[in-house]
Write an enzyme that holds these catalytic residues in place. Structure first.
Site, short mmCIF file in Angstrom:
data_model
loop_
_atom_site.label_atom_id
_atom_site.label_comp_id
_atom_site.label_asym_id
_atom_site.label_seq_id
_atom_site.Cartn_x
_atom_site.Cartn_y
_atom_site.Cartn_z
N LYS A 125 -13.37 48.63 -18.39
CA LYS A 125 -13.83 48.76 -20.15
C LYS A 125 -15.26 48.59 -20.07
O LYS A 125 -15.93 49.44 -20.78
CB LYS A 125 -13.24 47.65 -20.66
CG LYS A 125 -11.63 47.29 -20.52
CD LYS A 125 -11.02 46.26 -21.08
CE LYS A 125 -11.40 44.87 -20.64
NZ LYS A 125 -11.00 44.46 -19.36
N ARG A 162 -6.90 41.04 -28.18
CA ARG A 162 -6.17 40.42 -26.89
C ARG A 162 -4.97 39.92 -27.29
O ARG A 162 -4.09 39.41 -26.44
CB ARG A 162 -7.16 39.60 -26.21
CG ARG A 162 -7.87 40.11 -24.90
CD ARG A 162 -8.85 38.96 -24.62
NE ARG A 162 -9.15 39.14 -23.18
CZ ARG A 162 -10.37 39.77 -22.72
NH1 ARG A 162 -11.29 40.40 -23.37
NH2 ARG A 162 -10.58 39.77 -21.39
N ARG A 183 -18.02 42.31 -8.34
CA ARG A 183 -18.56 42.56 -9.88
C ARG A 183 -19.89 41.72 -9.73
O ARG A 183 -19.89 40.81 -9.46
CB ARG A 183 -17.74 42.59 -10.82
CG ARG A 183 -18.60 42.47 -12.29
CD ARG A 183 -17.85 42.78 -13.40
NE ARG A 183 -16.73 41.65 -13.74
CZ ARG A 183 -15.89 41.83 -14.54
NH1 ARG A 183 -15.91 42.81 -15.48
NH2 ARG A 183 -15.06 40.77 -14.98
N ARG A 215 -20.46 36.20 -12.50
CA ARG A 215 -19.78 35.53 -13.24
C ARG A 215 -19.07 34.15 -12.83
O ARG A 215 -18.35 34.80 -11.92
CB ARG A 215 -18.68 36.43 -14.29
CG ARG A 215 -19.63 37.20 -15.43
CD ARG A 215 -18.92 38.17 -16.14
NE ARG A 215 -17.33 37.60 -16.39
CZ ARG A 215 -16.42 38.42 -16.95
NH1 ARG A 215 -16.69 39.78 -17.34
NH2 ARG A 215 -15.21 37.84 -17.37
N ARG A 222 -6.26 35.37 -15.78
CA ARG A 222 -6.42 36.55 -16.73
C ARG A 222 -5.60 37.50 -16.71
O ARG A 222 -5.41 37.94 -17.84
CB ARG A 222 -7.99 36.78 -16.23
CG ARG A 222 -9.07 35.83 -17.03
CD ARG A 222 -10.45 35.85 -15.99
NE ARG A 222 -11.15 36.95 -16.29
CZ ARG A 222 -12.19 37.60 -15.54
NH1 ARG A 222 -12.31 36.70 -14.34
NH2 ARG A 222 -12.69 38.59 -15.57
P1 ADP Z 1 -13.08 41.16 -18.51
O1 ADP Z 1 -14.27 41.91 -18.64
O2 ADP Z 1 -12.91 40.64 -16.99
O3 ADP Z 1 -11.75 41.74 -19.29
P2 ADP Z 1 -14.04 39.43 -20.81
O4 ADP Z 1 -15.46 39.47 -20.36
O5 ADP Z 1 -13.70 40.67 -21.62
O6 ADP Z 1 -13.31 39.76 -19.23
O7 ADP Z 1 -13.88 38.06 -21.06
C1 ADP Z 1 -14.06 36.90 -20.39
C2 ADP Z 1 -13.39 35.61 -20.86
O8 ADP Z 1 -13.57 35.51 -22.34
C3 ADP Z 1 -11.76 35.80 -21.03
O9 ADP Z 1 -11.13 35.66 -19.91
C4 ADP Z 1 -11.50 35.04 -22.24
O10 ADP Z 1 -11.52 33.28 -22.02
C5 ADP Z 1 -12.58 35.12 -23.17
N1 ADP Z 1 -12.33 36.14 -24.16
C6 ADP Z 1 -13.03 37.47 -24.20
N2 ADP Z 1 -12.40 38.16 -25.18
C7 ADP Z 1 -11.55 37.46 -25.81
C8 ADP Z 1 -10.57 37.76 -26.84
N3 ADP Z 1 -10.81 38.82 -27.48
N4 ADP Z 1 -9.85 36.87 -27.24
C9 ADP Z 1 -9.94 35.44 -26.45
N5 ADP Z 1 -10.45 35.20 -25.27
C10 ADP Z 1 -11.60 36.23 -25.19
P1 ADP Z 2 -13.63 45.14 -17.14
O1 ADP Z 2 -14.95 45.30 -18.20
O2 ADP Z 2 -12.75 45.94 -17.64
O3 ADP Z 2 -13.60 43.95 -16.86
P2 ADP Z 2 -16.05 46.45 -15.46
O4 ADP Z 2 -16.32 47.57 -16.10
O5 ADP Z 2 -16.76 45.27 -15.48
O6 ADP Z 2 -14.43 46.11 -15.96
O7 ADP Z 2 -15.80 47.01 -14.00
C1 ADP Z 2 -15.52 45.75 -13.07
C2 ADP Z 2 -15.95 46.07 -11.61
O8 ADP Z 2 -15.54 47.46 -11.09
C3 ADP Z 2 -17.44 46.48 -11.80
O9 ADP Z 2 -18.07 45.92 -10.68
C4 ADP Z 2 -17.79 47.94 -11.98
O10 ADP Z 2 -18.86 48.35 -11.11
C5 ADP Z 2 -16.46 48.41 -10.87
N1 ADP Z 2 -15.92 49.79 -11.47
C6 ADP Z 2 -15.61 50.00 -12.80
N2 ADP Z 2 -14.94 51.18 -12.87
C7 ADP Z 2 -14.72 51.59 -11.68
C8 ADP Z 2 -14.01 52.77 -10.83
N3 ADP Z 2 -13.46 53.65 -11.72
N4 ADP Z 2 -14.02 52.84 -9.68
C9 ADP Z 2 -14.70 51.72 -8.82
N5 ADP Z 2 -15.27 50.61 -9.49
C10 ADP Z 2 -15.27 50.62 -10.74
#
Ligand code: ADP
Ligand code: ADP
Ligand code: ZN
Length: 215
Positions: free
Chosen positions: A13, A88, A127, A161, A172
């Site tokens: 994302k 979410r 990551r 992170r 998660r």
């Molecule tokens: P990821 O990129 O791995 O999907 P995020 O950075 O979006 O993770 O979220 C990290 C953490 O922040 C989540 O595990 C949760 O604790 C909190 N969080 C983020 N967005 C939300 C949301 N929309 N509602 C509730 N908790 C959230």
């Molecule tokens: P999210 O925001 O959904 O948690 P991220 O965009 O941070 O996910 O991606 C998670 C990890 O995977 C990052 O280290 C990113 O560089 C890598 N990544 C993202 N998209 C791809 C892809 N299409 N193929 C391989 N690695 C990816």
């Protein structure tokens, strides 16, 4: 145009939101980034969020919906937005409709990034980001061109992170399955969901999203 990027942790994302910002001048609103900033700044929101985030559990709905509303108020009505990591839960989806309606906005697309769960752990544990400019990287899939130097800004201050460990990722993922995936039908009924295969390369996924947004 306002869109939601929906998908489990590590689906891509944040990566795709950054590409959409470059391509279309849209603005990414990531509740995860906002919450991490609040934790770092030690604000009231940060104090509420810290332990929950470390455990991989969701932060209360009213906390995240509050910060999303505030951020939207800083943007002009014509500024397109990418919601990354929000909504979410079903309650957040209801709040988002209200937040958008109150500002004369509406959702145009929901992109569901469909990924294989086994790949997610590898993506998450590899990551890291640039501590200076925020550019995202991966140990295997997106290394900086020059070791330990950010491609974008030249800094050498990379961050991982605290919640990007295998145990928290499992929590998660189950939060995603239990609370987030069930909100998809709300948007499917409106005919605005496109499923995109998130297992391709970053470029392939980006092209598939662009195609979806053009419809
Ligand atoms: P990821 O990129 O791995 O999907 P995020 O950075 O979006 O993770 O979220 C990290 C953490 O922040 C989540 O595990 C949760 O604790 C909190 N969080 C983020 N967005 C939300 C949301 N929309 N509602 C509730 N908790 C959230
Ligand atoms: P999210 O925001 O959904 O948690 P991220 O965009 O941070 O996910 O991606 C998670 C990890 O995977 C990052 O280290 C990113 O560089 C890598 N990544 C993202 N998209 C791809 C892809 N299409 N193929 C391989 N690695 C990816
Ligand atoms: Zn950088």
């Amino acid at each position: 145009m306002d869109i939601i990027l929906l998908g489990p942790p590590g689906a891509g994302k944040g990566t795709q939101a950054a590409l959409l910002e470059d391509k279309y001048g849209m603005v990414q609103l990531s509740t995860g980034d906002m919450l991490r900033a609040a934790v770092k700044a030690g604000t009231e929101v940060g104090l509420k969020a810290k332990a929950l985030m470390e455990a991989g559990e969701l932060v209360p709905d009213e906390v995240v919906s509050g910060i999303i509303g505030e951020k939207l108020d800083d943007l002009g009505p014509e500024q397109g937005v990418i919601f990354d990591g929000y909504p979410r839960t079903a309650a957040q989806a209801v709040s988002l409709d209200e937040i958008l309606a109150a500002r004369g906005r509406k959702l145009d697309h929901v992109i569901e990034l469909v990924v294989d769960e086994d790949a997610l752990v590898e993506r998450i544990t590899g990551r890291f980001t640039c501590g200076n400019c925020g550019e995202g990287y991966h140990d295997t899939f997106k290394k900086p061109a020059k070791d330990n130097v950010c491609d974008v800004c030249g800094a050498s201050d990379f961050k991982r992170r605290p919640d990007d460990n295998e145990e928290t990722v499992r929590t998660r993922m189950s939060e995603y399955r239990a609370k987030t995936q069930p909100i998809l039908p709300i948007y499917e009924e409106r005919g605005i969901v496109t499923k995109v295969d998130g297992m391709g390369s970053m470029d392939e996924v980006s092209k598939a999203i662009a195609a979806a947004l053009a419809t």
